[in-house]
Design a protein around this motif. Structure first.
Motif, PDB file in Angstrom:
ATOM      1  N   VAL A  14       0.836  -1.202   0.000  1.00 53.90           N
ATOM      2  CA  VAL A  14       0.000   0.000   0.000  1.00 53.90           C
ATOM      3  C   VAL A  14       0.873   1.255   0.000  1.00 53.90           C
ATOM      4  O   VAL A  14       0.615   2.192  -0.756  1.00 53.90           O
ATOM      5  CB  VAL A  14      -0.981   0.001   1.191  1.00 53.90           C
ATOM      6  N   ILE A  15       1.906   1.282   0.822  1.00 49.80           N
ATOM      7  CA  ILE A  15       2.820   2.438   0.868  1.00 49.80           C
ATOM      8  C   ILE A  15       3.436   2.660  -0.510  1.00 49.80           C
ATOM      9  O   ILE A  15       3.500   3.795  -1.005  1.00 49.80           O
ATOM     10  CB  ILE A  15       3.921   2.244   1.943  1.00 49.80           C
ATOM     11  N   SER A  16       3.870   1.594  -1.147  1.00 48.07           N
ATOM     12  CA  SER A  16       4.457   1.686  -2.483  1.00 48.07           C
ATOM     13  C   SER A  16       3.435   2.193  -3.503  1.00 48.07           C
ATOM     14  O   SER A  16       3.730   3.078  -4.307  1.00 48.07           O
ATOM     15  CB  SER A  16       4.989   0.319  -2.900  1.00 48.07           C
ATOM     16  N   LEU A  17       2.231   1.648  -3.466  1.00 42.88           N
ATOM     17  CA  LEU A  17       1.178   2.048  -4.398  1.00 42.88           C
ATOM     18  C   LEU A  17       0.761   3.502  -4.193  1.00 42.88           C
ATOM     19  O   LEU A  17       0.539   4.234  -5.161  1.00 42.88           O
ATOM     20  CB  LEU A  17      -0.034   1.129  -4.247  1.00 42.88           C
ATOM     21  N   LEU A  18       0.676   3.940  -2.943  1.00 44.95           N
ATOM     22  CA  LEU A  18       0.329   5.333  -2.662  1.00 44.95           C
ATOM     23  C   LEU A  18       1.359   6.286  -3.261  1.00 44.95           C
ATOM     24  O   LEU A  18       1.011   7.322  -3.830  1.00 44.95           O
ATOM     25  CB  LEU A  18       0.201   5.570  -1.155  1.00 44.95           C
ATOM     26  N   ASP A  24       1.380  11.987  -1.035  1.00 47.87           N
ATOM     27  CA  ASP A  24       2.515  12.253  -0.159  1.00 47.87           C
ATOM     28  C   ASP A  24       2.325  11.408   1.088  1.00 47.87           C
ATOM     29  O   ASP A  24       1.263  11.446   1.708  1.00 47.87           O
ATOM     30  CB  ASP A  24       2.583  13.734   0.222  1.00 47.87           C
ATOM     31  N   VAL A  25       3.346  10.639   1.451  1.00 50.17           N
ATOM     32  CA  VAL A  25       3.272   9.758   2.613  1.00 50.17           C
ATOM     33  C   VAL A  25       4.432  10.097   3.538  1.00 50.17           C
ATOM     34  O   VAL A  25       5.589   9.991   3.156  1.00 50.17           O
ATOM     35  CB  VAL A  25       3.351   8.267   2.192  1.00 50.17           C
ATOM     36  N   TYR A  38       1.305   6.776   9.584  1.00 50.57           N
ATOM     37  CA  TYR A  38       1.743   7.553   8.436  1.00 50.57           C
ATOM     38  C   TYR A  38       0.592   8.426   7.979  1.00 50.57           C
ATOM     39  O   TYR A  38      -0.546   7.970   7.915  1.00 50.57           O
ATOM     40  CB  TYR A  38       2.176   6.644   7.283  1.00 50.57           C
ATOM     41  N   ARG A  39       0.906   9.683   7.666  1.00 47.57           N
ATOM     42  CA  ARG A  39      -0.110  10.592   7.125  1.00 47.57           C
ATOM     43  C   ARG A  39       0.006  10.565   5.611  1.00 47.57           C
ATOM     44  O   ARG A  39       1.074  10.727   5.050  1.00 47.57           O
ATOM     45  CB  ARG A  39       0.099  12.009   7.648  1.00 47.57           C
ATOM     46  N   VAL A  40      -1.140  10.365   4.972  1.00 48.67           N
ATOM     47  CA  VAL A  40      -1.235  10.303   3.519  1.00 48.67           C
ATOM     48  C   VAL A  40      -1.998  11.540   3.068  1.00 48.67           C
ATOM     49  O   VAL A  40      -3.109  11.781   3.542  1.00 48.67           O
ATOM     50  CB  VAL A  40      -2.000   9.024   3.093  1.00 48.67           C
ATOM     51  N   THR A  41      -1.396  12.360   2.177  1.00 48.57           N
ATOM     52  CA  THR A  41      -2.033  13.600   1.757  1.00 48.57           C
ATOM     53  C   THR A  41      -2.076  13.724   0.237  1.00 48.57           C
ATOM     54  O   THR A  41      -1.212  13.209  -0.470  1.00 48.57           O
ATOM     55  CB  THR A  41      -1.319  14.836   2.331  1.00 48.57           C
TER      56      THR A  41
END
Length: 137
Positions: A14-18, A24-25, A38-41
Motif C-alpha cells: 500500500v505504501i508503495s502504491l500510494l 505524499d506519505v 503515516y499521514r497520507v495527503t
C-alpha cells in the motif's frame, strides 16, 4: 455467478502504491495508538494509516480536509456541512467536499478498502447534528 474475492494488500504494498499514485506519505506526528502512523495527503486532504498486527493496513484516521495541519471531520447540521477540528470550525464549500470525495475514492482504491455505494455518490458526514432533533432520543 461466483463471488469476487478481494485481495488484501500488505502495508508495504500500500505504501508503495500510494507513492506511485502521487500521494505524499510521511510519518504522522500524532495519530495511531498501535505502532507508527503515516499521514497520507493529496488534494489538500489527508488520512492516517498504520501497519496492523497481521501486516495489512489499519486506517487510524478517516479521510478529511486539512485545516491548520489537522484532519477535519465533516459535521452535518442539516442545512450546512462544516469542517471541524478541535480548534477550528468553518463552513464546508463545494470545493472542499469535492476534494475530500476525490481523495477518499483514490485512497480507498489504493488501500484496497471497501467502497460503499452511498459513499461513491458523494461525500458523507462524520457526525450529524440537526437542530430540529437536538435533545430528542
Amino acid at each position: 455467478m461466483a463471488k469476487k474475492k478481494t485481495e488484501q494488500r500488505t502495508f508495504d504494498d500500500v505504501i508503495s502504491l500510494l507513492g506511485k499514485e502521487r500521494f505524499d506519505v510521511v510519518r504522522a506526528s500524532e495519530g495511531a495508538t498501535k505502532g507508527t502512523a503515516y499521514r497520507v495527503t493529496k488534494y489538500g486532504c489527508a488520512a492516517e494509516i498504520a501497519k496492523d498486527t497481521d501486516g495489512t493496513v489499519e486506517i487510524t484516521h478517516r479521510a478529511g480536509f486539512l485545516l491548520n495541519g489537522q484532519i477535519a471531520t465533516i459535521l452535518d447540521r442539516g442545512y450546512q456541512k462544516f469542517l471541524k477540528t478541535p480548534k477550528l470550525e468553518i463552513a464546508a464549500t463545494a470545493d472542499h467536499l469535492r476534494s475530500i470525495h476525490h481523495f477518499s475514492e483514490e485512497f480507498k482504491e489504493a488501500t484496497g478498502s471497501m467502497s460503499l455505494y452511498n459513499e461513491s455518490l458523494g461525500t458523507t458526514s462524520d457526525k450529524y447534528m440537526y437542530d430540529r432533533v437536538q435533545g430528542r432520543e
